[in-house]
Structure formats: C-alpha cells, structure tokens
Design a protein around this motif. Structure first.
Motif, PDB file in Angstrom:
ATOM      1  N   PRO A  39      40.472  29.067  46.453  1.00  0.00           N
ATOM      2  CA  PRO A  39      40.674  29.897  45.897  1.00  0.00           C
ATOM      3  C   PRO A  39      39.560  30.644  45.033  1.00  0.00           C
ATOM      4  O   PRO A  39      39.331  31.710  44.664  1.00  0.00           O
ATOM      5  N   SER A  40      38.353  29.460  45.821  1.00  0.00           N
ATOM      6  CA  SER A  40      37.168  29.849  44.527  1.00  0.00           C
ATOM      7  C   SER A  40      36.234  30.470  45.587  1.00  0.00           C
ATOM      8  O   SER A  40      35.530  31.270  45.102  1.00  0.00           O
ATOM      9  N   LEU A  41      36.353  30.322  46.642  1.00  0.00           N
ATOM     10  CA  LEU A  41      35.515  30.769  48.432  1.00  0.00           C
ATOM     11  C   LEU A  41      36.044  32.662  48.052  1.00  0.00           C
ATOM     12  O   LEU A  41      36.201  33.181  48.124  1.00  0.00           O
ATOM     13  N   ALA A  42      38.002  32.635  48.422  1.00  0.00           N
ATOM     14  CA  ALA A  42      38.368  34.024  47.394  1.00  0.00           C
ATOM     15  C   ALA A  42      37.773  34.495  46.764  1.00  0.00           C
ATOM     16  O   ALA A  42      37.763  35.820  46.742  1.00  0.00           O
ATOM     17  N   VAL A  43      38.076  33.966  45.868  1.00  0.00           N
ATOM     18  CA  VAL A  43      37.878  34.833  44.161  1.00  0.00           C
ATOM     19  C   VAL A  43      36.168  35.216  44.721  1.00  0.00           C
ATOM     20  O   VAL A  43      35.688  36.703  44.095  1.00  0.00           O
ATOM     21  N   CYS A  44      34.702  34.288  44.506  1.00  0.00           N
ATOM     22  CA  CYS A  44      33.780  34.562  44.757  1.00  0.00           C
ATOM     23  C   CYS A  44      33.503  35.547  45.753  1.00  0.00           C
ATOM     24  O   CYS A  44      32.406  36.402  46.171  1.00  0.00           O
ATOM     25  N   THR A  45      34.485  35.503  46.787  1.00  0.00           N
ATOM     26  CA  THR A  45      33.944  37.271  48.463  1.00  0.00           C
ATOM     27  C   THR A  45      34.545  38.388  47.901  1.00  0.00           C
ATOM     28  O   THR A  45      33.883  38.996  47.951  1.00  0.00           O
ATOM     29  N   CYS A  46      35.333  38.494  46.633  1.00  0.00           N
ATOM     30  CA  CYS A  46      35.796  39.352  46.385  1.00  0.00           C
ATOM     31  C   CYS A  46      34.951  40.001  45.503  1.00  0.00           C
ATOM     32  O   CYS A  46      34.419  41.018  45.752  1.00  0.00           O
ATOM     33  N   ASP A  47      34.361  39.372  44.973  1.00  0.00           N
ATOM     34  CA  ASP A  47      32.945  40.165  44.218  1.00  0.00           C
ATOM     35  C   ASP A  47      31.168  39.987  44.864  1.00  0.00           C
ATOM     36  O   ASP A  47      31.040  40.776  45.167  1.00  0.00           O
ATOM     37  N   VAL A  68      39.451  36.575  53.874  1.00  0.00           N
ATOM     38  CA  VAL A  68      40.107  35.788  52.620  1.00  0.00           C
ATOM     39  C   VAL A  68      41.097  36.487  51.563  1.00  0.00           C
ATOM     40  O   VAL A  68      40.859  35.968  50.501  1.00  0.00           O
ATOM     41  N   TYR A  69      41.650  37.695  52.324  1.00  0.00           N
ATOM     42  CA  TYR A  69      42.301  38.538  51.517  1.00  0.00           C
ATOM     43  C   TYR A  69      43.335  38.208  51.030  1.00  0.00           C
ATOM     44  O   TYR A  69      44.257  38.035  50.159  1.00  0.00           O
ATOM     45  N   PRO A  70      44.220  37.226  52.169  1.00  0.00           N
ATOM     46  CA  PRO A  70      45.509  37.026  51.533  1.00  0.00           C
ATOM     47  C   PRO A  70      45.396  35.793  50.906  1.00  0.00           C
ATOM     48  O   PRO A  70      46.302  36.084  49.917  1.00  0.00           O
ATOM     49  N   VAL A  71      44.142  35.094  50.637  1.00  0.00           N
ATOM     50  CA  VAL A  71      44.193  34.188  49.461  1.00  0.00           C
ATOM     51  C   VAL A  71      43.873  35.281  48.309  1.00  0.00           C
ATOM     52  O   VAL A  71      44.350  35.038  46.823  1.00  0.00           O
ATOM     53  N   SER A  72      42.492  35.946  48.644  1.00  0.00           N
ATOM     54  CA  SER A  72      42.315  36.840  46.840  1.00  0.00           C
ATOM     55  C   SER A  72      43.659  37.659  46.696  1.00  0.00           C
ATOM     56  O   SER A  72      43.426  37.581  44.642  1.00  0.00           O
ATOM     57  N   ARG A  73      44.735  38.217  47.064  1.00  0.00           N
ATOM     58  CA  ARG A  73      45.861  38.495  46.623  1.00  0.00           C
ATOM     59  C   ARG A  73      46.201  38.022  45.153  1.00  0.00           C
ATOM     60  O   ARG A  73      47.265  38.275  44.117  1.00  0.00           O
ATOM     61  N   HIS A  74      46.107  37.033  45.581  1.00  0.00           N
ATOM     62  CA  HIS A  74      47.128  35.501  44.974  1.00  0.00           C
ATOM     63  C   HIS A  74      45.470  35.142  43.491  1.00  0.00           C
ATOM     64  O   HIS A  74      46.693  34.880  42.334  1.00  0.00           O
ATOM     65  N   LEU A  81      40.231  43.355  42.483  1.00  0.00           N
ATOM     66  CA  LEU A  81      40.774  43.931  43.503  1.00  0.00           C
ATOM     67  C   LEU A  81      40.801  45.719  43.602  1.00  0.00           C
ATOM     68  O   LEU A  81      40.268  45.607  44.325  1.00  0.00           O
ATOM     69  N   ALA A  82      41.572  45.965  42.196  1.00  0.00           N
ATOM     70  CA  ALA A  82      41.749  47.329  42.269  1.00  0.00           C
ATOM     71  C   ALA A  82      40.000  47.954  42.177  1.00  0.00           C
ATOM     72  O   ALA A  82      40.510  49.072  42.927  1.00  0.00           O
TER      73      ALA A  82
END
Length: 92
Positions: A39-47, A68-74, A81-82
């Motif tokens: 989850p932390s990787l996904a959030v960091c990768t989104c940023d 990481v999109y599937p994990v970032s969605r959650h 994300l938007a």
C-alpha cells in the motif's frame, strides 16, 4: 518527505520526481520481504507518477503507475488518483 513537499508546487515537479523515485525504489526493495509495504509503495508511486506527468514525462508516469494501479485504487487518496488521471489524459 522532500518529494511530497516539492509536489505541492507543480513548478518543482522535477525535484519531486527525483525524491519520490528514490522513495519508490526503497519501497520496491521492501516488498519481497514485507508484502505489507505494497500500500505504501502504491501511494508513493501515485505521487511519483503525478510528479513525472507534471515534469513533462507522461509516458514514464504511465509506465511507473501501471504496476501499482490495482493496489492504488484501494489505498491512494481518490483526489490524488483523479488528479493523476486528468494529467495523463491532458498530456496525451
């Protein structure tokens, strides 16, 4: 932390991308040993992807975020994300 601070100002997107890219690389080393880091990787990768898009590298942003999109969605903030999705649509 520096990457998140820099991400507050789109003019500092390249600096944010540098710091966030380093943070993502560190998370990637943790994931094989500690799956709870996903989850932390996904959030960091989104940023990180947002910083890449703002610095004129939308293809790199798409590539970084795809894994990481599937994990970032959650786990990522819906607003973030938007914002990323808008940037990627706008920048082709």
């Amino acid at each position: 932390m520096r990457g998140l601070i820099a991400l507050r100002d789109p003019a500092l997107a390249s600096e944010a991308a540098r710091h966030l890219g380093q943070a993502c690389a560190q998370f990637l080393t943790l994931v094989p040993k500690a799956p709870g880091a996903w989850p932390s990787l996904a959030v960091c990768t989104c940023d990180y992807a947002l910083a890449l898009a703002w610095s004129g590298r939308p293809e790199a942003a798409r590539e970084a975020f795809a894994g990481v999109y599937p994990v970032s969605r959650h786990h990522a903030e819906p607003e973030r994300l938007a914002m990323l999705e808008r940037e990627l649509r706008t920048r082709g």
